[in-house]
Design a protein around this motif. Sequence first.
Motif, PDB file in Angstrom:
ATOM      1  N   ALA A 111      43.143 -34.440  30.616  1.00 16.44           N
ATOM      2  CA  ALA A 111      41.733 -34.004  30.586  1.00 16.44           C
ATOM      3  C   ALA A 111      41.467 -32.887  31.595  1.00 16.44           C
ATOM      4  O   ALA A 111      40.468 -32.180  31.490  1.00 16.44           O
ATOM      5  N   ASP A 112      42.355 -32.725  32.573  1.00 15.59           N
ATOM      6  CA  ASP A 112      42.204 -31.594  33.501  1.00 15.59           C
ATOM      7  C   ASP A 112      42.613 -30.279  32.831  1.00 15.59           C
ATOM      8  O   ASP A 112      42.305 -29.206  33.321  1.00 15.59           O
ATOM      9  N   LEU A 113      43.344 -30.386  31.699  1.00 17.37           N
ATOM     10  CA  LEU A 113      43.877 -29.181  31.045  1.00 17.37           C
ATOM     11  C   LEU A 113      43.202 -28.880  29.712  1.00 17.37           C
ATOM     12  O   LEU A 113      43.007 -27.736  29.339  1.00 17.37           O
ATOM     13  N   GLU A 114      42.893 -29.949  28.977  1.00 18.89           N
ATOM     14  CA  GLU A 114      42.304 -29.786  27.635  1.00 18.89           C
ATOM     15  C   GLU A 114      40.849 -30.207  27.710  1.00 18.89           C
ATOM     16  O   GLU A 114      40.552 -31.320  28.138  1.00 18.89           O
ATOM     17  N   HIS A 115      39.952 -29.326  27.265  1.00 19.13           N
ATOM     18  CA  HIS A 115      38.531 -29.625  27.485  1.00 19.13           C
ATOM     19  C   HIS A 115      37.765 -30.021  26.223  1.00 19.13           C
ATOM     20  O   HIS A 115      36.619 -30.423  26.303  1.00 19.13           O
ATOM     21  N   GLU A 116      38.424 -29.874  25.071  1.00 25.44           N
ATOM     22  CA  GLU A 116      37.769 -30.250  23.806  1.00 25.44           C
ATOM     23  C   GLU A 116      38.174 -31.690  23.494  1.00 25.44           C
ATOM     24  O   GLU A 116      39.316 -31.945  23.106  1.00 25.44           O
ATOM     25  N   ILE A 117      37.259 -32.619  23.734  1.00 23.88           N
ATOM     26  CA  ILE A 117      37.622 -34.046  23.665  1.00 23.88           C
ATOM     27  C   ILE A 117      36.841 -34.735  22.551  1.00 23.88           C
ATOM     28  O   ILE A 117      35.605 -34.687  22.529  1.00 23.88           O
ATOM     29  N   ALA A 118      37.563 -35.357  21.622  1.00 24.16           N
ATOM     30  CA  ALA A 118      36.896 -36.096  20.538  1.00 24.16           C
ATOM     31  C   ALA A 118      37.127 -37.583  20.747  1.00 24.16           C
ATOM     32  O   ALA A 118      38.268 -38.013  20.950  1.00 24.16           O
ATOM     33  N   ILE A 119      36.052 -38.347  20.718  1.00 27.88           N
ATOM     34  CA  ILE A 119      36.170 -39.802  20.883  1.00 27.88           C
ATOM     35  C   ILE A 119      35.798 -40.458  19.556  1.00 27.88           C
ATOM     36  O   ILE A 119      34.774 -40.113  18.955  1.00 27.88           O
ATOM     37  N   VAL A 120      36.656 -41.370  19.110  1.00 26.37           N
ATOM     38  CA  VAL A 120      36.412 -42.025  17.831  1.00 26.37           C
ATOM     39  C   VAL A 120      36.043 -43.475  18.102  1.00 26.37           C
ATOM     40  O   VAL A 120      36.826 -44.211  18.715  1.00 26.37           O
ATOM     41  N   GLY A 121      34.856 -43.882  17.676  1.00 22.06           N
ATOM     42  CA  GLY A 121      34.428 -45.273  17.874  1.00 22.06           C
ATOM     43  C   GLY A 121      33.017 -45.317  18.430  1.00 22.06           C
ATOM     44  O   GLY A 121      32.487 -44.290  18.884  1.00 22.06           O
TER      45      GLY A 121
END
Length: 401
Positions: free
Chosen positions: A143-153
């Motif tokens: 998460a320090d490197l990739e900023h596009e975060i998808a959460i399922v649920g």
Amino acid sequence: MIRRDYLIVGAGIGGASVCEGIREHDKKGTIVLAGNETALPYHRPQLLKAQLGKREGTPDQTQVHDAAWFANNHIELRLDTLVTQINLERHIAVLANGQAIEFRKACMAMGSRARRPQIAGGNLGNVFYLRTLRDVQALREVADLEHEIAIVGGGFIALEAAALLSQLPKARVSLLHRAPHLWSRYLGPDLGAWLAEYYADQGVKLMLNQSLSGFEGRTVLKNIATKNGDRVPAGIAIVALGAEPNLGLVAGTPLAYPHGTPVNEYLETDEKGIFAVGDIASYPDKIFGGVRRVEHWPCAVEQGHVAGANMSGKKRVKFDYLPHYSSTVFDLHFDFVGDFSKPATRLEIEGDRKNKKFLVRHFLLGHLMGVAFCNLPAENIEAAKKELRGWPRGKKAVVQE
Ligand SMILES: Cc1cc2nc3c(=O)[nH]c(=O)nc-3n(C[C@H](O)[C@H](O)[C@H](O)COP(=O)(O)OP(=O)(O)OC[C@H]3O[C@@H](n4cnc5c(N)ncnc54)[C@H](O)[C@@H]3O)c2cc1C
């Protein structure tokens, strides 16, 4: 053959609490606590807060007990140790290193694992399932490197992770959930819609009424795909679609029912001397009736103490528990007390969402089943607990609907 008085399988909070329960009544019996994780038993509910977001606390602060506690209490803690076989009749267990342990009494405390839906791309790089300290540490590093975060649920872990990660400086968080609102099972549709708006106002992109069809990418995640044909770019996906009990060790025995390990009110299974606690235990519910399996921290603590006392043979304690789950998202602290497993036939709302202070009472055919609280003090919760237990008349009030 190694011989011990007590074997506890699973060094989570259930297993650690069983040790406490035994030691309260039996100072001398030999205890082995075997768990396949490498960390000392830790506070799973604090994992997200401690590792994501603003990193409050350190891994050490999330420990249930330090190594000295186990040593001082003469508990043989075997970490990084999978129990691979158990013979329930002969009271013998086999460890992954080949050792066999003969025990007098045992407690199954294997907990649960994150559910992995059978969908395309579920094993791609940067698709995370959150259960252990290692899972959450691995996510945090990425998460320090990739900023596009998808959460399922749309459950507790999904909403807590969304709230924490959305506060990271560069993160852009989206939440994909098949329902039209958030936590409407607990809050009802109206307040569920309010909570969804609250998330949107905090910058979380909501994809409601949508289901996941799969993860796309070559080796590493690139997009998540929805059943209605949308494709959302994502550097990280978090799959938070519930948990399932770890029953592989007891597969093919009467301890492995699809909904957990059946125990009696003393938390003993049908196999004499074999107990079960925590996320796997399916117990008779004295308050709401029927049988219940609860994936809650306080339930595992309480069950551990009860099972430990009963295993010692010095006490005979019945398990009597009113489910209580707490969750904090942004500046909203929620408490959920009671049974929310069936849809309410009537909801009663008190308080004010503008001040972010309210409660929701759930009724099922006139019976109070549960109360959800937002930002209300402990005395309200204690009062509701008494009401739910039917205190002081020993009988629950039935409200005409
Ligand atoms: C991210 C997260 C957040 C949560 N937040 C909350 C919260 O806010 N409030 C709340 O009430 N609950 C929360 N929970 C749920 C709560 O943590 C669980 O209900 C609780 O940990 C259950 O305890 P347990 O001892 O039964 O199982 P676990 O904590 O899962 O421990 C079981 C242990 O046994 C090990 N094991 C399994 N099989 C074997 C084997 N064959 N040999 C050796 N070891 C084995 C497992 O690896 C694990 O270490 C959360 C859970 C997660 C994952």
